[in-house]
Design an enzyme around this catalytic site. Sequence first.
Site: not given
Length: 254
Positions: A9, A11, A99, A101, A169, A175, A214
């Site tokens: 991904n 991003k 996702h 985010e 996730e 991250g 991660s």
Amino acid sequence: MRKPLIAGNWKMNLLYSKVPHYMETLSVELKKANWSKQAVEVLLAAPFPFLGLSRELGEKLGFFVAAQNIHEKADGAYTGEVSIPMLKDLGIQWTLIGHSERRQYFNETDTQVASKSKFALQQGIRPIICIGETRAERESGKTNEVLENQLLPVLEAVQGFDDFVLAYEPVWAIGTGLTASDEQAQDAHAYIRALLAKSNKAWGEKVRILYGGSVKSTNIKGLMSQSDIDGALVGGASLDPLEFSRIVTYGSSH
Ligand code: PGA
């Protein structure tokens, strides 16, 4: 037997002009490692402006390419949005949905994630639907409850379809360099698989569940050796094609 899927991904990273070199490097490295897409699928979720080019190159090299988001309507006055028919016209067959985010910064709700997932499947696009708890939710013992609340509306919406992938996730691992331990990830995956099987027995067997948060070449083997982990969704480490090729290679040899 569920075929492993390792998804990158990107991003909002990289540049259009860097895509050919990325794809070429990844392909060369995977060839050196005797990668076969029969054994493990590779997918890259690229920003919208790169999708046409990424799909063309990805197709030649044997990778799938996905959008990172879709709009839940087919067309209309939605300035700044991108529709599924537009993606299909570019030859795109996959998308990420929900996702964390998107949920965190763009206020996507469980209901929207469910309706986008259904719309994608109706239109013939395979969604990778993301769920996961925050650190506060895990620390207060609410992980399973959160996963259930996020997943049940999706499972209700996608009845009649089976061509979807889930990604667990944990938000606290995205991250941050903090990966869930193999056991924490396996426990969550087993719980998600039980929810799948309860809704539809065939889903429990067939639907792939990826782990994300991660993931690196140093932790992929342990994660992939867990019985309910069928692949990974890789953010930061997918930006370097050398590291991503190691993740694919180590992930295939579990
Ligand atoms: P990360 O991101 O690998 O950088 O933690 C994973 C993701 O957000 O899909």
